[in-house]
Motif scaffolding. Structure first.
Motif, PDB file in Angstrom:
ATOM      1  N   GLU A 157       4.568  15.569  -2.156  1.00 45.46           N
ATOM      2  CA  GLU A 157       3.859  15.102  -3.346  1.00 45.46           C
ATOM      3  C   GLU A 157       4.068  16.194  -4.407  1.00 45.46           C
TER       4      GLU A 157
ATOM      5  N   LYS B 242      -1.323   2.701  -5.510  1.00 43.11           N
ATOM      6  CA  LYS B 242      -2.478   3.025  -6.347  1.00 43.11           C
ATOM      7  C   LYS B 242      -2.392   2.383  -7.752  1.00 43.11           C
TER       8      LYS B 242
ATOM      9  N   ASP C  26       6.508  11.508  -2.755  1.00 40.22           N
ATOM     10  CA  ASP C  26       5.380  10.581  -2.633  1.00 40.22           C
ATOM     11  C   ASP C  26       4.601  10.660  -3.945  1.00 40.22           C
TER      12      ASP C  26
ATOM     13  N   SER D 293       0.846  -1.203   0.000  1.00 42.12           N
ATOM     14  CA  SER D 293       0.000   0.000   0.000  1.00 42.12           C
ATOM     15  C   SER D 293       0.873   1.241   0.000  1.00 42.12           C
ATOM     16  N   GLY D 294       0.203   2.381  -0.179  1.00 41.62           N
ATOM     17  CA  GLY D 294       0.915   3.643  -0.165  1.00 41.62           C
ATOM     18  C   GLY D 294       1.489   3.967   1.203  1.00 41.62           C
ATOM     19  N   ALA D 295       0.689   3.743   2.220  1.00 47.34           N
ATOM     20  CA  ALA D 295       1.156   4.019   3.580  1.00 47.34           C
ATOM     21  C   ALA D 295       2.382   3.170   3.903  1.00 47.34           C
TER      22      ALA D 295
ATOM     23  N   PHE E 228      -0.849  14.414   2.095  1.00 46.34           N
ATOM     24  CA  PHE E 228      -1.449  13.157   2.547  1.00 46.34           C
ATOM     25  C   PHE E 228      -0.469  12.020   2.284  1.00 46.34           C
ATOM     26  N   HIS E 229      -0.148  11.258   3.325  1.00 48.18           N
ATOM     27  CA  HIS E 229       0.838  10.188   3.166  1.00 48.18           C
ATOM     28  C   HIS E 229       0.375   8.840   3.692  1.00 48.18           C
ATOM     29  N   GLY E 230      -0.844   8.751   4.232  1.00 46.20           N
ATOM     30  CA  GLY E 230      -1.326   7.447   4.674  1.00 46.20           C
ATOM     31  C   GLY E 230      -1.920   7.481   6.074  1.00 46.20           C
TER      32      GLY E 230
ATOM     33  N   VAL F  65       2.538   8.246  -4.919  1.00 45.06           N
ATOM     34  CA  VAL F  65       1.499   7.216  -4.799  1.00 45.06           C
ATOM     35  C   VAL F  65       0.310   7.541  -5.712  1.00 45.06           C
ATOM     36  N   GLN F  66      -0.037   8.830  -5.782  1.00 45.75           N
ATOM     37  CA  GLN F  66      -1.180   9.218  -6.616  1.00 45.75           C
ATOM     38  C   GLN F  66      -0.745   9.761  -7.982  1.00 45.75           C
TER      39      GLN F  66
ATOM     40  N   ASN G 297       5.409   4.531   2.266  1.00 45.88           N
ATOM     41  CA  ASN G 297       5.912   5.703   2.989  1.00 45.88           C
ATOM     42  C   ASN G 297       6.550   5.327   4.319  1.00 45.88           C
TER      43      ASN G 297
HETATM   44  C1  LIG Z   1      -3.561   7.291  -1.257  1.00 46.46           C
HETATM   45  C2  LIG Z   1      -2.281   7.925  -0.884  1.00 46.46           C
HETATM   46  C3  LIG Z   1      -1.463   7.384   0.123  1.00 46.46           C
HETATM   47  C4  LIG Z   1      -1.885   6.215   0.976  1.00 46.46           C
HETATM   48  O1  LIG Z   1      -2.005   5.041   0.242  1.00 46.46           O
HETATM   49  P1  LIG Z   1      -2.752   3.767   0.904  1.00 46.46           P
HETATM   50  O2  LIG Z   1      -2.591   2.718  -0.146  1.00 46.46           O
HETATM   51  O3  LIG Z   1      -4.162   4.163   1.161  1.00 46.46           O
HETATM   52  O4  LIG Z   1      -2.023   3.459   2.147  1.00 46.46           O
HETATM   53  C5  LIG Z   1      -0.244   7.983   0.365  1.00 46.46           C
HETATM   54  N1  LIG Z   1       0.158   9.047  -0.339  1.00 46.46           N
HETATM   55  C6  LIG Z   1      -0.594   9.599  -1.309  1.00 46.46           C
HETATM   56  C7  LIG Z   1      -0.090  10.778  -2.059  1.00 46.46           C
HETATM   57  C8  LIG Z   1      -1.851   9.066  -1.601  1.00 46.46           C
HETATM   58  O5  LIG Z   1      -2.608   9.639  -2.539  1.00 46.46           O
END
Ligand SMILES: *Cc1c(COP(=O)(O)O)cnc(C)c1O
Length: 396
Positions: free
Chosen positions: A187, A249, A220, A104-106, A135-137, A222-223, A109
């Motif tokens: 981000e 993601k 980050d 996962s993203g969290a 936002f990081h989780g 993730v998105q 991180n």
């Molecule tokens: C969604 C998101 C996360 C967290 O990811 P999870 O898979 O929900 O843990 C972390 N950072 C960013 C930028 C995100 O958009």
């Protein structure tokens, strides 16, 4: 099972930590979702950016089926062929380094936080600076690193060693740095924080400042990653390479997988015993991620994002001229935000009634993130629904 029973089971058996829209989706294909009553929706916020290739992308489905019949899981104390190939591919499209796989993203991180602390341990540094509105989780460390107190306040005491700078302000960053600081995480385009795009001069200055002060720079993605902005990764728009990058993601195209990519010398600080994840990078997840990367390449999806966003963004700007309720259109590629002067909640609901799924973040920012491979005709269709819904909701 009927809709009422499903909802009853939720009330009785599922912990209620998600606010729910009143939908049961049962099938998806490409940009389309079908609800339990057979109604079809165009999805311009697919799976919170997880289903970046749309729902059930053919080649990802095929790869998963092939892998599930061959080998679903072996643990990381063995060599895993598809994980090796997946890591090589990720490095080829990002920067010279190595990959740690997780789910996962969290978790990606968390790995980044631990790697930064490993890096700092030789000089007694541990503090990580993140951005306000980031936002990081949701794990205890990542929710602390998230620069929005509403998420972490109920969970005090929080882990130590985090500070928060203003996004896009190098002065604010400098004022947060002290002798304990080891890293900065950002981000390149804030997602949950409202589609806030980092300035080029800022990221260039940030890279320079980190280099001069022996701070690690963590992106980050993730998105923003995996083609969302029209490059594989947002950092490639800026010509600023991070030391560490986190992904999740879209990486798995709907299958759970996360990853941390780190520059070679930093990555090698992680040795047996320093970090692990039981499921991380298992054969099934890596087969999905590999198929996602191959699909993006084979179907020229980056080009599709670049070409169509150059048409789509000006179209959204035209709407801004027509509807004074639209304060700003922001974003890069297919990571777009439409900020309103009022709460976007009822507008997003109106779009939903009209057959288009969007998201509203920070109360006033409507997130528009179509699947990377969307066709122009369907993008037009989505735009039409946005325009109609604006008219219905805010007709003057
Ligand atoms: C969604 C998101 C996360 C967290 O990811 P999870 O898979 O929900 O843990 C972390 N950072 C960013 C930028 C995100 O958009």
């Amino acid at each position: 099972m009927d809709e009422a029973t499903i909802k009853q089971y939720y009330r009785d058996y599922v912990i209620g930590c998600y606010s729910k829209e009143d939908f049961v989706f049962v099938r998806g294909r490409g940009p389309w979702l079908w609800d339990i009553n057979g109604k079809k929706y165009l999805d311009f916020f697919p799976g919170w950016a997880v289903s970046g290739l749309g729902h059930c992308p053919d080649d990802v489905v095929k790869a998963i089926i092939r892998q599930v019949k061959t080998l679903m899981h072996v643990a990381n104390n063995y060599y895993i062929d598809v994980q090796a190939v997946c890591a090589k591919k990720l490095i080829e499209i990002s920067f010279d380094g190595k990959v740690f796989f997780c789910n996962s993203g969290a978790e990606a991180n968390e790995a980044a936080i631990k790697l930064c602390r490993l890096y700092g341990s030789k000089t007694g540094r541990y503090k990580i600076i993140s951005m306000k509105n980031s936002f990081h989780g949701r794990t205890l460390a990542t929710v602390t690193m998230t620069g929005q107190e509403k998420y972490s306040a109920p969970f005090v005491p929080l882990p130590d060693g985090f500070a928060y700078a203003e996004f896009n302000s190098i002065d604010s960053l400098k004022s947060c740095v002290d002798e304990k600081t080891v890293a900065v995480i950002i981000e390149p385009v804030q997602g949950e924080g409202g589609i806030n795009v980092a300035d080029r001069e800022y990221l260039v200055a940030l890279r320079k400042f980190c280099d001069e002060n022996d701070l690690l720079l963590v992106f980050d993605e993730v998105q923003t990653g995996m083609g969302r902005t029209g490059h594989w990764f947002a950092f490639q728009h800026y010509g600023v390479t991070p030391d560490i990058m986190t992904l999740a993601k879209t990486l798995g195209g709907g299958f759970p997988i996360g990853a941390m990519v780190a520059k070679r010398s930093i990555a090698d600080l992680m040795v047996p015993g320093t970090h692990a994840s039981t499921f991380g990078g298992n054969p099934l997840a890596c087969s999905a991620a590999l198929a996602v990367m191959n699909t993006i390449e084979k179907q020229n999806l980056l080009e599709n994002v670049n070409t169509l966003s150059q048409w789509f963004i000006p179209e959204l700007r035209k709407l801004q001229k027509k509807f004074s309720v639209i304060k700003e259109i922001r974003g890069i590629g297919f990571m777009l935000g439409m900020e309103l002067n009022v709460s976007g909640k009822s507008f997003v609901e109106r779009c939903r009634k009209n057959g288009l799924l969007l998201n509203c973040t920070h109360d006033t920012v409507v997130r528009i993130m179509p699947p990377l491979g969307i066709k122009k005709s369907l993008l037009k269709k989505g735009l039409k629904i946005i325009s109609t819904s604006l008219k219905e909701e805010f007709a003057s």
